[in-house]
Scaffold this motif. Structure first.
Motif: not given
Length: 360
Positions: A158-166, A213-217
């Protein structure tokens, strides 16, 4: 293959690396014989270097970080999203009706799957793009670099996906800036820089409206121009107050920008860009993340022209992730500049007294 400046290219040279257009489509495929017309067109479209095959380097093949198919699909999606937002007068209101989260998760999963299928995570971005396509290809390059760093840090799925989308969408706010500004070839005035700086906040507003889209992204868009010492924008956040994803993207963004041909900036080699990042460690960028990044970047990519301390000249013919500064060099010229009839190779891992003094 070997790298040559576009002004050194000659009719009849065989292209060794694909050249891409803005939407990810191949404009000139590797294997094409160049003509004067092709070369002139490449110059006019901002291509400063190309890779060609010759009798001494035909067996040196590029090892792209992501496959051409994955790259084309990713760039095409970024191109479609960004151009739609640029052209849509009410883009900020309309973006909430899009489903960018799911679409870009799918794209980044394909990038991630390809990275995971590789024998190593070495970043070797040798793709050539005409100047009008930089904005779209840059996002894919940044996402690729960010993905490698995320994997190296052991991020969860999940972290990788959030980072990648961001990372794919970190510059989406630029679609809300007059295109004449971010496409300007000359230096920007202080007022123009102020206007462009708002793209971070515009991007954050666009992304936080998205359900998937997460807040992190979204923080990747907001904080990728913040700097470790608090000298960045928009809020002069510093150190750990900058989201780690944004700190990763800041490194990827600057590295790819420095090593790409730009109308307003000199193109730097990977080793020059790496030196810049190191020098800016814990001032502009997070030095711990820089150290992680440098373990996985090809400082001297395949086909790079090399001058050794012995005076011999050649090209990089093989690279090793565990020895980034000690590639194999195929020697093509003697210290007098004369082309050798029988080139030979030097493995710098074994020749400890031989060093690289110039790379271009």
């Amino acid at each position: 293959m070997r790298k040559v400046h576009i002004f050194e290219a000659k009719s009849g040279d065989v292209l060794a690396v694909d050249i891409y257009g803005p939407n990810g489509a191949v404009l000139l495929a590797k294997g094409v014989k160049l003509t004067d017309s092709y070369i002139r067109g490449l110059r006019e479209n901002g291509i400063r270097h190309i890779y060609i095959h010759d009798i001494f380097t035909f067996d040196i093949e590029e090892k792209p970080t992501i496959s051409p198919v994955v790259r084309q699909q990713a760039v095409k999606k970024v191109y479609e999203t960004m151009t739609e937002l640029i052209e849509e007068q009410k883009a900020v209101q309309r973006v909430s009706s899009l489903d960018l989260g799911q679409e870009y998760q799918k794209i980044f999963k394909e990038i991630l799957d390809y990275l995971l299928s590789r024998e190593n995570l070495l970043i070797n971005l040798s793709d050539l793009v005409i100047s009008k396509g930089y904005f779209f290809h840059h996002s894919v390059n940044v996402a690729t670099i960010a993905g490698v760093i995320g994997l190296a840090k052991g991020y969860s799925s999940q972290q990788l996906l959030d980072l990648g989308v961001g990372a794919l969408l970190f510059d989406i706010g630029m679609t809300q800036i007059p295109s004449a500004l971010w496409a300007k070839k000359g230096p920007l005035s202080p007022e123009e820089r102020r206007i462009i700086s708002h793209h971070t906040e515009f991007g954050f507003e666009l992304l936080k409206k998205q359900n998937n889209i997460s807040p992190s992204s979204a923080y990747c868009a907001l904080q990728h121009h913040e700097r470790f010492d608090g000298s960045g924008y928009p809020h002069k956040a510093a150190g750990k107050y900058i989201h780690e994803f944004a700190r990763i993207i800041a490194i990827a963004d600057v590295f790819d920008a420095l090593t790409s041909p730009r109308d307003h900036r000199q193109q730097h080699s990977p080793h020059e860009a790496a030196e810049y990042l190191c020098a800016a460690g814990n001032t502009l960028f997070d030095y711990e993340l820089i150290k992680t990044f440098l373990k996985y970047v090809a400082i001297y990519p395949l086909g790079t022209n090399i001058v050794l301390n012995t005076g011999y000249r050649g090209v990089v013919s093989n690279i090793f992730p565990e020895y980034p500064l000690r590639p194999v060099v195929r020697i093509l010229q003697n210290p007098n500049g004369e082309t050798l009839k029988s080139p030979f190779e030097i493995d710098l891992r074994k020749e400890v007294n031989v060093t690289i003094v110039e790379a271009f």
